[in-house]
Motif scaffolding. Structure first.
Motif, PDB file in Angstrom:
ATOM      1  N   ILE A 127       0.863  -1.177   0.000  1.00 50.74           N
ATOM      2  CA  ILE A 127       0.000   0.000   0.000  1.00 50.74           C
ATOM      3  C   ILE A 127       0.900   1.227   0.000  1.00 50.74           C
ATOM      4  O   ILE A 127       1.759   1.360   0.884  1.00 50.74           O
ATOM      5  CB  ILE A 127      -0.932  -0.024   1.221  1.00 50.74           C
ATOM      6  CG1 ILE A 127      -1.877  -1.232   1.111  1.00 50.74           C
ATOM      7  CG2 ILE A 127      -1.719   1.275   1.341  1.00 50.74           C
ATOM      8  CD1 ILE A 127      -2.707  -1.494   2.335  1.00 50.74           C
ATOM      9  N   PRO A 128       0.778   2.119  -0.983  1.00 53.84           N
ATOM     10  CA  PRO A 128       1.772   3.184  -1.165  1.00 53.84           C
ATOM     11  C   PRO A 128       1.784   4.249  -0.078  1.00 53.84           C
ATOM     12  O   PRO A 128       2.789   4.936   0.091  1.00 53.84           O
ATOM     13  CB  PRO A 128       1.403   3.788  -2.525  1.00 53.84           C
ATOM     14  CG  PRO A 128      -0.038   3.442  -2.731  1.00 53.84           C
ATOM     15  CD  PRO A 128      -0.232   2.117  -2.060  1.00 53.84           C
ATOM     16  N   ASP A 129       0.694   4.400   0.651  1.00 52.32           N
ATOM     17  CA  ASP A 129       0.610   5.428   1.692  1.00 52.32           C
ATOM     18  C   ASP A 129       1.064   4.848   3.028  1.00 52.32           C
ATOM     19  O   ASP A 129       0.637   3.758   3.424  1.00 52.32           O
ATOM     20  CB  ASP A 129      -0.834   5.929   1.808  1.00 52.32           C
ATOM     21  CG  ASP A 129      -1.033   6.851   2.988  1.00 52.32           C
ATOM     22  OD1 ASP A 129      -0.448   7.945   2.979  1.00 52.32           O
ATOM     23  OD2 ASP A 129      -1.755   6.451   3.925  1.00 52.32           O
ATOM     24  N   SER A 130       1.927   5.557   3.748  1.00 53.90           N
ATOM     25  CA  SER A 130       2.479   5.050   5.013  1.00 53.90           C
ATOM     26  C   SER A 130       1.389   4.747   6.034  1.00 53.90           C
ATOM     27  O   SER A 130       1.396   3.688   6.675  1.00 53.90           O
ATOM     28  CB  SER A 130       3.476   6.054   5.607  1.00 53.90           C
ATOM     29  OG  SER A 130       4.668   6.079   4.872  1.00 53.90           O
ATOM     30  N   VAL A 131       0.453   5.685   6.206  1.00 51.56           N
ATOM     31  CA  VAL A 131      -0.610   5.479   7.184  1.00 51.56           C
ATOM     32  C   VAL A 131      -1.519   4.338   6.745  1.00 51.56           C
ATOM     33  O   VAL A 131      -1.910   3.479   7.553  1.00 51.56           O
ATOM     34  CB  VAL A 131      -1.416   6.775   7.397  1.00 51.56           C
ATOM     35  CG1 VAL A 131      -2.616   6.519   8.307  1.00 51.56           C
ATOM     36  CG2 VAL A 131      -0.528   7.854   8.002  1.00 51.56           C
ATOM     37  N   GLY A 132      -1.846   4.302   5.470  1.00 50.73           N
ATOM     38  CA  GLY A 132      -2.670   3.214   4.962  1.00 50.73           C
ATOM     39  C   GLY A 132      -2.004   1.863   5.118  1.00 50.73           C
ATOM     40  O   GLY A 132      -2.663   0.868   5.449  1.00 50.73           O
ATOM     41  N   GLN A 133      -0.678   1.808   4.894  1.00 50.46           N
ATOM     42  CA  GLN A 133       0.050   0.553   5.072  1.00 50.46           C
ATOM     43  C   GLN A 133       0.054   0.124   6.527  1.00 50.46           C
ATOM     44  O   GLN A 133      -0.136  -1.056   6.850  1.00 50.46           O
ATOM     45  CB  GLN A 133       1.479   0.704   4.557  1.00 50.46           C
ATOM     46  CG  GLN A 133       2.318  -0.556   4.632  1.00 50.46           C
ATOM     47  CD  GLN A 133       1.829  -1.642   3.699  1.00 50.46           C
ATOM     48  OE1 GLN A 133       2.267  -1.751   2.566  1.00 50.46           O
ATOM     49  NE2 GLN A 133       0.915  -2.484   4.173  1.00 50.46           N
ATOM     50  N   PHE A 134       0.267   1.075   7.430  1.00 50.63           N
ATOM     51  CA  PHE A 134       0.237   0.764   8.856  1.00 50.63           C
ATOM     52  C   PHE A 134      -1.134   0.256   9.273  1.00 50.63           C
ATOM     53  O   PHE A 134      -1.246  -0.763   9.973  1.00 50.63           O
ATOM     54  CB  PHE A 134       0.605   2.002   9.680  1.00 50.63           C
ATOM     55  CG  PHE A 134       0.403   1.810  11.157  1.00 50.63           C
ATOM     56  CD1 PHE A 134       1.331   1.129  11.922  1.00 50.63           C
ATOM     57  CD2 PHE A 134      -0.743   2.307  11.787  1.00 50.63           C
ATOM     58  CE1 PHE A 134       1.147   0.943  13.285  1.00 50.63           C
ATOM     59  CE2 PHE A 134      -0.943   2.129  13.136  1.00 50.63           C
ATOM     60  CZ  PHE A 134       0.009   1.444  13.898  1.00 50.63           C
ATOM     61  N   ASP A 135      -2.175   0.950   8.864  1.00 46.85           N
ATOM     62  CA  ASP A 135      -3.526   0.541   9.248  1.00 46.85           C
ATOM     63  C   ASP A 135      -3.834  -0.877   8.750  1.00 46.85           C
ATOM     64  O   ASP A 135      -4.432  -1.682   9.462  1.00 46.85           O
ATOM     65  CB  ASP A 135      -4.561   1.517   8.680  1.00 46.85           C
ATOM     66  CG  ASP A 135      -4.534   2.873   9.374  1.00 46.85           C
ATOM     67  OD1 ASP A 135      -3.932   2.977  10.460  1.00 46.85           O
ATOM     68  OD2 ASP A 135      -5.114   3.833   8.814  1.00 46.85           O
ATOM     69  N   ALA A 136      -3.404  -1.159   7.520  1.00 46.11           N
ATOM     70  CA  ALA A 136      -3.705  -2.471   6.944  1.00 46.11           C
ATOM     71  C   ALA A 136      -2.972  -3.590   7.655  1.00 46.11           C
ATOM     72  O   ALA A 136      -3.561  -4.634   7.976  1.00 46.11           O
ATOM     73  CB  ALA A 136      -3.352  -2.471   5.454  1.00 46.11           C
ATOM     74  N   VAL A 137      -1.683  -3.401   7.935  1.00 42.14           N
ATOM     75  CA  VAL A 137      -0.926  -4.456   8.619  1.00 42.14           C
ATOM     76  C   VAL A 137      -1.386  -4.602  10.060  1.00 42.14           C
ATOM     77  O   VAL A 137      -1.475  -5.712  10.598  1.00 42.14           O
ATOM     78  CB  VAL A 137       0.595  -4.199   8.532  1.00 42.14           C
ATOM     79  CG1 VAL A 137       1.046  -3.053   9.422  1.00 42.14           C
ATOM     80  CG2 VAL A 137       1.381  -5.462   8.878  1.00 42.14           C
ATOM     81  N   ARG A 138      -1.728  -3.492  10.690  1.00 43.63           N
ATOM     82  CA  ARG A 138      -2.239  -3.540  12.066  1.00 43.63           C
ATOM     83  C   ARG A 138      -3.510  -4.374  12.146  1.00 43.63           C
ATOM     84  O   ARG A 138      -3.625  -5.278  12.992  1.00 43.63           O
ATOM     85  CB  ARG A 138      -2.520  -2.110  12.560  1.00 43.63           C
ATOM     86  CG  ARG A 138      -3.136  -2.025  13.958  1.00 43.63           C
ATOM     87  CD  ARG A 138      -3.787  -0.667  14.165  1.00 43.63           C
ATOM     88  NE  ARG A 138      -4.860  -0.440  13.187  1.00 43.63           N
ATOM     89  CZ  ARG A 138      -5.377   0.750  12.914  1.00 43.63           C
ATOM     90  NH1 ARG A 138      -4.905   1.842  13.514  1.00 43.63           N
ATOM     91  NH2 ARG A 138      -6.362   0.867  12.033  1.00 43.63           N
ATOM     92  N   ASP A 139      -4.462  -4.103  11.259  1.00 45.87           N
ATOM     93  CA  ASP A 139      -5.746  -4.796  11.319  1.00 45.87           C
ATOM     94  C   ASP A 139      -5.608  -6.267  10.939  1.00 45.87           C
ATOM     95  O   ASP A 139      -6.172  -7.151  11.594  1.00 45.87           O
ATOM     96  CB  ASP A 139      -6.749  -4.100  10.389  1.00 45.87           C
ATOM     97  CG  ASP A 139      -7.097  -2.686  10.834  1.00 45.87           C
ATOM     98  OD1 ASP A 139      -6.777  -2.334  11.991  1.00 45.87           O
ATOM     99  OD2 ASP A 139      -7.662  -1.932  10.012  1.00 45.87           O
TER     100      ASP A 139
END
Length: 332
Positions: A127-139
């Motif tokens: 996921i190219p966006d840092s926050v989006g990548q964090f949210d996705a891996v977190r969930d």
């Protein structure tokens, strides 16, 4: 650059890795894992937390400079908060650290969102966006494995390719697309040094050559220890080399990062990783670490890495001194 600094750091890392391996073996036999925190600290802006008083917390890290520094940042912060911290830094490889966390041998560590998304969770598209990548891996990691990600830092230790300033002047390569064209049209100009893990990871060299259409039959690839890639690229042994983007040897050796113009490499923001049971029982850990993570920018972590890999300072000293300079802890 003083090569003695790299040699000293490498010897130190190997010693700690051996100790960590012994600790893991002992814990598998039901004995205590980890050693004592190497330096003492006292409270600063981090004050004793009653809920953490005497709580035994095992802190882990992988076995390269940045990870060891990050591990010590956790250890000193939680020590100042009153926890009984055990040191299990310098575990060899991402998968070994992950297994240690999943099996309860490590309670908390910094890891990278891209590593979690690609390597641990098996996704192929970052996921190219840092926050989006964090949210996705977190969930996803919480749902699949009961692992909690918290306190994402601004620092993004993504993979990258570099070339020396002299080589860049000769080849004109400033992007990874330029690199691919050079390899495909004139293999003699594309001699590439790659680290051992980068050489096999799908978010490393195999994926990069697919994304950029590099002809693997034309690549002159040399696989070596990560620490050797930097001087080998700087001295012209290789024209290109794989690196971690926040490594302090990049500016010290005047290496030039090639732009990832097709956005292949995932985001690798550092974040705390804990088992859900541990995070639920001790929410104060993330609370203590949050203001520290907020200050971990590319610039700040690159400078800390430089102090170890270029100046030859010990990672524990570098981590503690930075926390003292920021007022989080006091030295004892």
């Amino acid at each position: 650059m003083r090569s003695g600094g790299i040699r000293a750091s490498t010897r130190w890392a190997k010693l700690v890795a051996a100790v960590a391996a012994v600790g893991l073996l002992l814990s598998g036999c039901g004995l205590e894992a980890g050693g004592a925190v190497p330096l003492r600290v006292g409270p600063g802006s981090i004050q004793p937390v009653p809920e953490l008083d005497g709580v035994r917390i095992i802190v882990g890290s992988k076995d390269f400079t940045e990870q060891i520094i990050l591990g010590y940042l956790i250890e000193f912060a939680l020590s100042a908060a009153g926890a009984e911290v055990r040191d299990l830094t310098a575990i060899t490889g991402s998968n070994s650290l992950r297994d240690a966390q999943l099996h309860g041998q490590v309670d908390v560590a910094f890891d990278y969102t891209g590593t979690g998304w690609i390597n641990y969770l098996g996704n192929e598209t970052p996921i190219p966006d840092s926050v989006g990548q964090f949210d996705a891996v977190r969930d996803q990691d919480r749902d699949k494995h009961g692992m909690v990600w918290a306190d994402m830092a601004p620092m993004n230790n993504t993979y990258a390719l570099v070339t020396s300033a002299e080589s860049q002047q000769k080849t004109g390569a400033v992007t990874l697309s330029d690199y691919a064209r050079l390899v495909n049209t004139d293999p003699a100009t594309g001699n590439t040094c790659v680290g051992t893990e980068f050489s096999v990871r799908q978010d490393g060299f195999p994926g990069l050559v697919r994304k950029y259409g590099v002809d693997m039959g034309k690549v002159k690839k040399q696989v070596m220890q990560d620490a050797l890639v930097y001087p080998a690229t700087a001295n012209g042994t290789c024209q290109f080399g794989s690196v971690a983007a926040t490594d302090g040897r990049i500016p010290a050796l005047n290496l030039k990062l090639l732009e990832d113009d097709q956005k292949f490499f995932p985001k690798y923001n550092a974040a705390l990783v804990m088992r859900e049971s541990f995070a639920t029982a001790h929410p104060q850990v993330a609370q203590v670490m949050e203001p520290i993570s907020r200050l971990l920018t590319n610039e700040s972590i690159t400078e800390l890495n430089r102090k170890v890999d270029v100046e030859g300072q010990e990672p524990a000293n570098v981590a503690r001194d930075w926390l003292v300079s920021q007022g989080f802890v006091t030295a004892r």
